[in-house]
Write an enzyme that holds these catalytic residues in place. Structure first.
Site, short mmCIF file in Angstrom:
data_model
loop_
_atom_site.label_atom_id
_atom_site.label_comp_id
_atom_site.label_asym_id
_atom_site.label_seq_id
_atom_site.Cartn_x
_atom_site.Cartn_y
_atom_site.Cartn_z
N CYS A 5 0.80 -1.20 0.00
CA CYS A 5 0.00 0.00 0.00
C CYS A 5 0.85 1.27 0.00
CB CYS A 5 -0.85 -0.01 1.26
SG CYS A 5 -2.26 1.02 1.17
N GLY A 31 1.15 -0.08 -5.07
CA GLY A 31 -0.02 -0.96 -5.10
C GLY A 31 -0.87 -0.66 -6.31
N ASN A 100 -0.76 1.44 5.81
CA ASN A 100 0.32 0.75 5.11
C ASN A 100 1.08 -0.05 6.16
OD1 ASN A 100 3.50 1.77 3.66
ND2 ASN A 100 2.33 -0.06 3.30
N GLY A 101 1.13 -1.38 5.99
CA GLY A 101 1.85 -2.22 6.94
C GLY A 101 1.08 -3.48 7.24
N TYR A 240 14.62 -1.43 -3.07
CA TYR A 240 13.74 -1.71 -4.22
C TYR A 240 12.42 -0.93 -4.25
CZ TYR A 240 10.20 -4.44 -6.78
OH TYR A 240 9.17 -4.82 -7.58
#
Ligand code: SF4
Length: 461
Positions: A5, A31, A100-101, A240
């Site tokens: 996300c 995402g 997010n997580g 990345y």
């Protein structure tokens, strides 16, 4: 492998939902399965969620239904019912949560809340936070959120919206990034600073691990929580995930990747005529390798940017064609030459194997495959959708076996120490590198399984 996300929020701007929509474009790499925007007009919340890319999920008329001066949003993974922001009513109001997580104790808390009568609408673990907020005792929303978060363990960067405020929170370990920006009188929160750049907003700072910032019409307030938890910022953001034009955890991503490439060249030099990147996320590392090794960098692999999602085929032959859809080699660069190919990471190894076949078929005399991170041997439980142990090529395989599987003449991975030093400097503390080392900074009572997290998306090549 992908992040689950990207989150974004803005408060105090008349074009909040339009600006949010633009911000989501900058976070699309985090995402692609679905997206949602929730806005506030000061009295109530309005929401639009849909599957697909940002460009597919919104129409001009969508924004007539997203009025107001504040908005939060995500671009992420999941089926329609699991898309965020999650919207929930509780005794004293309404809240929209963008997360997010991943929480490592989501399953236990889910069971506990259900036992107490909560009815869950989704299978995303952040819904647990909403139910805990509803049950919390403090009279104010900030206090409720902090009481709820004192129960959860794991990774969360949150942007919450209510009719009269926006709240940004980073977990006490700071696994996932969240930065704070300013656009005229409006405050902005975003997973990455590239979203601020797109809006011409000023980057102010990172939201700190264990910090809650609350934005209202009166301005911004900050509170600390979480005690003295050790900082565990995801090292993979720099390797990345994050865009190279972003700052993540206060460091420029491109600059870090060049350093990773330089360190890789020092640790694993190669006799070669040319260095080439696996585009695009390895471009900066390949540049660093080329500079350090004094071997020219050329564009030997070309990525087709117009290919979206490709569904994995059961036959190996068609899978190889799937990789060819995305990449092709430039024969004039490769033919008859000894090449260094730099990639940022190897996860399953299947894409690397198909790619190296493409390079070989384009006439490479020798292929030296270099990876600007260590072998990925462990899954991530903190918000990155990563294969299981069995699917990771480096799990229980020797370096020689991996080299043989990928089909290259030599293989070199960056060391963990080299990676940490390149990313964080001499003081390498404060990072999570658990997918490389297996040293998980936040443990769990019951091992999380993939089914604890949202994995309803199609497999990708
Ligand atoms: S396990 Fe790996 S991907 Fe997950 S947070 Fe830690 S470094 Fe990042």
């Amino acid at each position: 492998m992908k992040d689950k996300c990207g989150v974004f929020g803005i408060f105090g701007h008349e074009e909040a939902s339009w600006l949010t929509y633009l911000g989501l474009y900058a976070l699309q790499h985090r995402g692609q399965e679905g997206t949602g925007i929730c806005s506030t007009d000061g009295r109530r919340l309005h929401v639009h969620r849909d599957q697909g890319l940002v460009a597919e999920a919104y129409r001009g008329e969508t924004f007539q239904h997203l009025p107001g001066h504040g908005a939060n949003s995500t671009s992420g993974a999941g089926s329609l019912s699991n898309l965020q922001p999650l919207l929930a009513s509780y005794r004293d109001g309404t809240i929209a949560l963008a997360h997010n997580g991943n929480l490592v104790n989501a399953r236990e808390l889910h069971e506990e809340c259900e036992h107490l009568g909560s009815i869950f609408q989704t299978t995303v673990d952040s819904e647990v936070i909403v139910h805990l907020v509803a049950r919390a005792k403090p009279p104010d929303l900030g206090g409720r959120l902090l009481q709820a978060l004192s129960r959860v363990r794991g990774a969360y960067s949150l942007v919450a919206l209510t009719p009269d405020r926006m709240i940004g929170i980073r977990d006490p370990h700071g696994f996932r990034p969240l930065c704070l920006g300013k656009l005229d009188r409006a405050w902005v929160l975003a997973s990455e600073s590239c979203a601020l750049d797109l809006l011409d907003a000023e980057y102010v700072r990172e939201v700190e691990p264990g910090e809650m910032v609350t934005v209202t019409q009166e301005g911004l307030e900050t509170r600390r929580f979480g005690g003295d938890a050790s900082r565990s910022e995801c090292i993979f953001e720099h390797v990345y995930f994050a865009r190279p034009d972003s700052r993540a955890f206060g460091r420029g991503v491109n600059e870090v990747r060049v350093r990773l490439g330089r360190q890789l060249a020092r640790e694993h030099p190669a006799e070669a005529d040319v260095v080439m990147a696996v585009p695009d996320s390895s471009n900066a590392a390949a540049l660093g390798f080329s500079q350090e090794a004094q071997i020219p960098l050329e564009h030997g692999l070309i990525r087709n940017h117009y290919v979206g999602r490709t569904f994995i085929s059961p036959s190996q032959n068609l899978r190889n064609l799937g990789v060819r859809l995305k990449y092709n080699a430039v024969r004039e660069v490769v033919e008859g030459r000894s090449v260094v190919v730099v990639d940022d990471s190897v996860v399953r190894g299947t894409t690397s194997r198909s790619l190296m076949r493409i390079v070989r078929e384009a006439g490479a005399r020798a292929i030296h495959f270099r990876v600007s991170s260590p072998p990925v041997k462990h899954p991530c439980y903190y918000g990155i959708d990563m294969p299981t142990y069995d699917e990771l090529v480096a799990n229980q395989r020797t370096l020689e076996e991996i080299r043989d599987y990928i089909g290259v003449d030599s293989l070199g991975y960056l060391s963990t120490e080299g990676m940490l030093r390149a990313v964080r400097g001499e003081d390498a503390s404060g990072a999570c590198a658990a997918c490389f080392t297996g040293e998980y900074p936040v443990r769990w009572k019951r091992a999380p399984s993939k089914s604890d997290f949202e994995v309803e998306t199609p497999e990708k090549v």
